[in-house]
Enzyme design. Sequence first.
Site, PDB file in Angstrom:
ATOM      1  N   ASP A 487      11.438 -12.671  46.516  1.00 25.36           N
ATOM      2  CA  ASP A 487      10.606 -13.716  47.126  1.00 25.36           C
ATOM      3  C   ASP A 487      11.423 -14.589  48.076  1.00 25.36           C
ATOM      4  O   ASP A 487      12.670 -14.578  48.042  1.00 25.36           O
ATOM      5  CB  ASP A 487       9.993 -14.574  46.000  1.00 25.36           C
ATOM      6  CG  ASP A 487       8.634 -15.136  46.374  1.00 25.36           C
ATOM      7  OD1 ASP A 487       8.324 -15.231  47.577  1.00 25.36           O
ATOM      8  OD2 ASP A 487       7.883 -15.493  45.445  1.00 25.36           O
ATOM      9  N   ASP A 557      -0.586 -14.962  48.800  1.00 29.01           N
ATOM     10  CA  ASP A 557      -0.786 -15.563  47.479  1.00 29.01           C
ATOM     11  C   ASP A 557      -2.267 -15.799  47.209  1.00 29.01           C
ATOM     12  O   ASP A 557      -2.637 -16.154  46.090  1.00 29.01           O
ATOM     13  CB  ASP A 557      -0.047 -16.907  47.397  1.00 29.01           C
ATOM     14  CG  ASP A 557       1.421 -16.721  47.100  1.00 29.01           C
ATOM     15  OD1 ASP A 557       1.841 -15.576  46.866  1.00 29.01           O
ATOM     16  OD2 ASP A 557       2.164 -17.719  47.102  1.00 29.01           O
TER      17      ASP A 557
HETATM   18  C1  GLA Z   1       5.485 -17.187  45.535  1.00 27.35           C
HETATM   19  C2  GLA Z   1       4.926 -15.791  45.400  1.00 27.35           C
HETATM   20  C3  GLA Z   1       4.027 -15.727  44.182  1.00 27.35           C
HETATM   21  C4  GLA Z   1       4.822 -16.119  42.961  1.00 27.35           C
HETATM   22  C5  GLA Z   1       5.432 -17.485  43.144  1.00 27.35           C
HETATM   23  C6  GLA Z   1       6.373 -17.821  42.017  1.00 27.35           C
HETATM   24  O1  GLA Z   1       4.496 -18.106  45.857  1.00 27.35           O
HETATM   25  O2  GLA Z   1       4.247 -15.404  46.558  1.00 27.35           O
HETATM   26  O3  GLA Z   1       3.490 -14.433  44.027  1.00 27.35           O
HETATM   27  O4  GLA Z   1       5.816 -15.158  42.748  1.00 27.35           O
HETATM   28  O5  GLA Z   1       6.156 -17.584  44.355  1.00 27.35           O
HETATM   29  O6  GLA Z   1       6.959 -19.051  42.161  1.00 27.35           O
END
Ligand code: GLA
Length: 749
Positions: A487, A557
């Site tokens: 990420d 997300d």
């Molecule tokens: C980001 C990712 C999510 C999740 C969060 C965790 O927003 O896109 O899928 O993994 O971080 O903090």
Amino acid sequence: MIRPSVLGYARMGLAITLSLFVFSCTSISQTGNAPVTYDANTRVFRMDAAGVTYVLGVNEHEQVQTLYWGKRLSPGDAFPAARSPRGYSAFDLPITLTQHEFVGWGGGIVLEPDLKITFPDGNRDLALKYVSSSIKENKLNIVMKDISREVYVTLHYAMDAETGIVRRSAEIENRSDAAFTIEQAAAGTYNLPRGTDYHLHFLTGRWAAEWSVQDEAIRGGKIVLESRRGTTGSQNIPFFVIDRDISKDQEQGDAYFGALAWSGSWQISIEQDALQQVHITGGLNAFDFGYRLKKGERIETPEFLAGFSSQGIGGASRLMHRLEIDSIVPNAPNPRLRPVIYNSWEATTFHLDEAGQVALAEKAASIGVERFVMDDGWFGQRMNDRAGLGDWYVNKEKFPHGLKPLIYKVHSLGMEFGLWVEPEMVNADSDLYRNHPDWILNFPGRPHTEGRNQMVLNLARPDVRAYVMSFLNKLLAENEIDFLKWDYNRNWSEPGWSDVPLEDQKDVYYDFTKNFYSILEELRSKHPKLEIESCSGGGSRVDLGVMRYTDQDWPSDNTNPVDRLVIQNGFTYPYSPGLMVAWVTDSSNLPNRLALPLEFRFLSSMQGALGVGANLNKYTPEDFAVAKRLIAQYKTLRETIQRGLLYRLIPPEDGSERSATEYVSRDGKQVVVFAFLHSSIERYPYPTLKLRGLDEDAVYKLEAFEGKATNGVPATASGSYWMNRGLDVNMNGDFQAAGFTLTKVAALK
Ligand code: GLA
């Protein structure tokens, strides 16, 4: 001026191999690249593959010029030598009107240059001329050099034999005695035939609303698509497709398209000149850029790939998808089909522990999940997003015995184990930051901006690179981790790098991204079975560059399945559905209280690489049954969805209440159709779906795996029937979804 004579080449000590290839319509080279032909009399280079011909030549000023790019021509069509155009006026000189393949900023050029350099004596004029060329393994290399300075640029070209997509980059070399600063560097320029009716389609977005399709007429002046964020970003996606203003049908007309393979700040400029010619230049973003190239050093630009389709935007997408799966992603041309994953994030957020994860894993395994991924919250003092990033040790309160018992359990349930990491980031509340406050991007004595309470580590620094590499390597060596979700949750700010000499500090833009790639590469070579997902707070780091090292991508997300129809539609413009991870979640119940049928959520996610992110502890026995049935169904369709030819039958664009996609397997035997209805208005029937890409003379058997066809739709019919009469779907009401397969059963007698 250097003359391109063979003697000249020899004097310059360059290895020259001018191989002449006989063009053949059917030949596909072992390297996967189409042959390049060269005509020494006219100094014309030509590449042909799939439906595309690309021709370039050297003009009387020793500039490298585009001669043709578009639909495939007859092998017999010959091109005369390139000639630069006459100037139009004192304001528009020949250098500005020439369709350069690669041009330095110098002379009277006013258009976007490919390369801009400041020399130590203050000279900023760069006049690149053709020196030599070579063709090796179906790759064309053209060497250019400044008229007096020892700056060499090698233009690399290869045309993919299957798709006709041209892959280009430029290598800049300093053979002078002193360092100079590159202030702008592109892989090259693609030039379109003159035209006044070009339309640019591109993608814009923001967090939770990535991949919005936009279009705009191309007129005089310049449109710049870019990221100044340090990484790819979602405000613009490094991709364009240009068609003519003739049809709204995605499958009609000529389309030129391209994409940059770079995960740092980038730019693509599309510029129409005084003669209504369109120049498309792509590479590193010039804003705040500087790269100090020292004596003897060379630097290669990102690759800028571009193609042509005579089957409209839909055809352009299919060519991109094919290239990604067959040539770009790890293990291409045979990457593994994406496993069905479960991800814990939306179910447990930071509140993880061994027992809770085991409970989810057991339920995930029971519905057919193949890979269990534990998301954020397992490390350091990570109780929320204000602490812990940078401290990559297992949190002892949550996992007193480390990760091993959970991993063992997941494996014994027959699933792979995946783990979330965000290696380039640090929270102020972390041991890493307390010990190394100088490791972040910042300017000494200036404030630093935080995003999601975190800062960006300066990965360009060798010590930061070493730290990231070593903690990841240790984590992977000590635990049987099959998959990393990598990420990256914010943009750069205050991009200072103060511990290198002043004149090298802007190298950070290039070196950061190079180190990011080199870590991914090294990890993969040390752990050959490891798979990686590129995630960036959703879809902010998806591009052809990171795709070379990652197996799948997280588009957003936003997992609301209705929004996802729009998001996923945009994602598939440049990128394959086989790389697009799509979870079935409960989140649709959260922001706008939509209680969507589980079947709708599944079908929305089944259009990509299916995953589940729901809180399975709340599933009813009926929910488990639906999930199990549709996951099993998906496994019978996934090869077609992930590898096949995608037709966006009804794109959910311009406020459409409906959307429908069709996937045809590579062998043509299986067809999958998804249809969605947001809400029906005035009881109008669902539009007839006229399928695409079938064999007119074959018979296909229709079966519904969700929803129904309208009464009277035949169980079997010819490809011609399904494509012309079409498929009527019985759908009315709100949030309806239907799914069908068509199986080729026989050829028509
Ligand atoms: C980001 C990712 C999510 C999740 C969060 C965790 O927003 O896109 O899928 O993994 O971080 O903090």
